[in-house]
Write a protein that holds these residues in place. Structure first.
Motif, PDB file in Angstrom:
ATOM      1  N   GLU A   3       0.825  -1.197   0.000  1.00  0.00           N
ATOM      2  CA  GLU A   3       0.000   0.000   0.000  1.00  0.00           C
ATOM      3  C   GLU A   3       0.864   1.253   0.000  1.00  0.00           C
ATOM      4  O   GLU A   3       0.617   2.199  -0.751  1.00  0.00           O
ATOM      5  CB  GLU A   3      -0.936   0.024   1.210  1.00  0.00           C
ATOM      6  N   ALA A   4       1.881   1.255   0.843  1.00  0.00           N
ATOM      7  CA  ALA A   4       2.774   2.417   0.921  1.00  0.00           C
ATOM      8  C   ALA A   4       3.520   2.625  -0.390  1.00  0.00           C
ATOM      9  O   ALA A   4       3.666   3.762  -0.858  1.00  0.00           O
ATOM     10  CB  ALA A   4       3.764   2.235   2.072  1.00  0.00           C
ATOM     11  N   GLU A   5       3.973   1.552  -0.998  1.00  0.00           N
ATOM     12  CA  GLU A   5       4.679   1.646  -2.275  1.00  0.00           C
ATOM     13  C   GLU A   5       3.752   2.181  -3.364  1.00  0.00           C
ATOM     14  O   GLU A   5       4.161   2.978  -4.208  1.00  0.00           O
ATOM     15  CB  GLU A   5       5.229   0.284  -2.687  1.00  0.00           C
ATOM     16  N   LEU A   6       2.493   1.741  -3.356  1.00  0.00           N
ATOM     17  CA  LEU A   6       1.529   2.200  -4.351  1.00  0.00           C
ATOM     18  C   LEU A   6       1.220   3.680  -4.181  1.00  0.00           C
ATOM     19  O   LEU A   6       1.093   4.418  -5.166  1.00  0.00           O
ATOM     20  CB  LEU A   6       0.250   1.377  -4.264  1.00  0.00           C
ATOM     21  N   ALA A  43       4.156  -6.814  -5.350  1.00  0.00           N
ATOM     22  CA  ALA A  43       2.730  -6.658  -5.047  1.00  0.00           C
ATOM     23  C   ALA A  43       2.231  -5.285  -5.498  1.00  0.00           C
ATOM     24  O   ALA A  43       1.133  -5.169  -6.038  1.00  0.00           O
ATOM     25  CB  ALA A  43       2.483  -6.852  -3.552  1.00  0.00           C
ATOM     26  N   ALA A  44       3.029  -4.258  -5.308  1.00  0.00           N
ATOM     27  CA  ALA A  44       2.653  -2.914  -5.758  1.00  0.00           C
ATOM     28  C   ALA A  44       2.589  -2.851  -7.284  1.00  0.00           C
ATOM     29  O   ALA A  44       1.712  -2.182  -7.845  1.00  0.00           O
ATOM     30  CB  ALA A  44       3.644  -1.879  -5.230  1.00  0.00           C
ATOM     31  N   ILE A  45       3.489  -3.544  -7.954  1.00  0.00           N
ATOM     32  CA  ILE A  45       3.460  -3.592  -9.423  1.00  0.00           C
ATOM     33  C   ILE A  45       2.162  -4.249  -9.897  1.00  0.00           C
ATOM     34  O   ILE A  45       1.494  -3.748 -10.808  1.00  0.00           O
ATOM     35  CB  ILE A  45       4.688  -4.335  -9.974  1.00  0.00           C
ATOM     36  N   HIS A  46       1.784  -5.357  -9.282  1.00  0.00           N
ATOM     37  CA  HIS A  46       0.550  -6.044  -9.679  1.00  0.00           C
ATOM     38  C   HIS A  46      -0.680  -5.182  -9.398  1.00  0.00           C
ATOM     39  O   HIS A  46      -1.599  -5.132 -10.213  1.00  0.00           O
ATOM     40  CB  HIS A  46       0.433  -7.393  -8.974  1.00  0.00           C
ATOM     41  N   LEU A  47      -0.703  -4.507  -8.249  1.00  0.00           N
ATOM     42  CA  LEU A  47      -1.834  -3.626  -7.937  1.00  0.00           C
ATOM     43  C   LEU A  47      -1.943  -2.485  -8.945  1.00  0.00           C
ATOM     44  O   LEU A  47      -3.034  -2.145  -9.404  1.00  0.00           O
ATOM     45  CB  LEU A  47      -1.696  -3.056  -6.531  1.00  0.00           C
ATOM     46  N   ALA A  48      -0.809  -1.882  -9.304  1.00  0.00           N
ATOM     47  CA  ALA A  48      -0.819  -0.770 -10.257  1.00  0.00           C
ATOM     48  C   ALA A  48      -1.239  -1.241 -11.650  1.00  0.00           C
ATOM     49  O   ALA A  48      -1.997  -0.557 -12.339  1.00  0.00           O
ATOM     50  CB  ALA A  48       0.556  -0.119 -10.312  1.00  0.00           C
ATOM     51  N   ASN A  49      -0.768  -2.406 -12.067  1.00  0.00           N
ATOM     52  CA  ASN A  49      -1.120  -2.927 -13.393  1.00  0.00           C
ATOM     53  C   ASN A  49      -2.589  -3.310 -13.480  1.00  0.00           C
ATOM     54  O   ASN A  49      -3.216  -3.137 -14.517  1.00  0.00           O
ATOM     55  CB  ASN A  49      -0.241  -4.124 -13.757  1.00  0.00           C
ATOM     56  N   ARG A  50      -3.156  -3.829 -12.386  1.00  0.00           N
ATOM     57  CA  ARG A  50      -4.575  -4.204 -12.383  1.00  0.00           C
ATOM     58  C   ARG A  50      -5.477  -2.980 -12.271  1.00  0.00           C
ATOM     59  O   ARG A  50      -6.559  -2.960 -12.812  1.00  0.00           O
ATOM     60  CB  ARG A  50      -4.889  -5.153 -11.231  1.00  0.00           C
ATOM     61  N   SER A  62      -7.716   4.095  -1.802  1.00  0.00           N
ATOM     62  CA  SER A  62      -8.564   4.983  -2.585  1.00  0.00           C
ATOM     63  C   SER A  62      -8.242   4.873  -4.078  1.00  0.00           C
ATOM     64  O   SER A  62      -7.138   4.501  -4.473  1.00  0.00           O
ATOM     65  CB  SER A  62      -8.329   6.416  -2.122  1.00  0.00           C
ATOM     66  N   LEU A  63      -9.216   5.238  -4.876  1.00  0.00           N
ATOM     67  CA  LEU A  63      -9.058   5.197  -6.328  1.00  0.00           C
ATOM     68  C   LEU A  63      -7.939   6.109  -6.809  1.00  0.00           C
ATOM     69  O   LEU A  63      -7.280   5.831  -7.795  1.00  0.00           O
ATOM     70  CB  LEU A  63     -10.377   5.579  -7.001  1.00  0.00           C
ATOM     71  N   ARG A  64      -7.679   7.195  -6.094  1.00  0.00           N
ATOM     72  CA  ARG A  64      -6.655   8.131  -6.553  1.00  0.00           C
ATOM     73  C   ARG A  64      -5.273   7.491  -6.600  1.00  0.00           C
ATOM     74  O   ARG A  64      -4.396   7.933  -7.325  1.00  0.00           O
ATOM     75  CB  ARG A  64      -6.635   9.387  -5.699  1.00  0.00           C
ATOM     76  N   TYR A  65      -5.082   6.426  -5.827  1.00  0.00           N
ATOM     77  CA  TYR A  65      -3.783   5.768  -5.826  1.00  0.00           C
ATOM     78  C   TYR A  65      -3.592   4.882  -7.046  1.00  0.00           C
ATOM     79  O   TYR A  65      -2.514   4.384  -7.293  1.00  0.00           O
ATOM     80  CB  TYR A  65      -3.577   4.989  -4.534  1.00  0.00           C
TER      81      TYR A  65
END
Length: 112
Positions: A3-6, A43-50, A62-65
């Motif tokens: 979460e912090a990385e994202l 994990a941050a890479i996967h969250l950002a790509n999805r 939040s959506l803004r992230y």
């Protein structure tokens, strides 16, 4: 930790977009060329790509992230995984052991 990385990645992408637009206008980067951003948290890479979460642990984000998703989709940026030992910024932000310090110092100064 993801979460912090994202959150940091989301805050940084607008600065990187301005820098890449400036570099393109100056002719340092071709117009169609993507800018690579290194991230050491997979994990941050996967969250950002999805662009969304399907886990109960990250639904509070939040959506803004997920702002970075639009730049990944249009090809402006490419997120790539970088091993923690190869993160050059660590020399500026963390106390390092001798071998790691010398390794990153050579990279930072252009000797490696």
């Amino acid at each position: 930790m993801a979460e912090a990385e994202l959150i940091v990645l989301s805050d940084t992408v607008s600065l990187a977009k301005h820098a890449s637009d400036f570099a393109k206008s100056q002719g340092y980067i071709d117009e169609g060329e993507s800018v690579y951003m290194n991230e050491d948290n997979e994990a941050a890479i996967h969250l950002a790509n999805r662009g969304k979460s399907n886990s109960d642990r990250t639904k509070h984000i939040s959506l803004r992230y997920y702002f970075i998703k639009q730049f990944l989709d249009d090809g402006s940026f490419v997120l790539s995984h970088c091993q923690t030992n190869d993160m050059i910024a660590d020399i500026l932000t963390k106390p390092l052991q001798t071998e790691q310090f010398f390794k990153l110092r050579k990279v930072l100064l252009g000797y490696a």
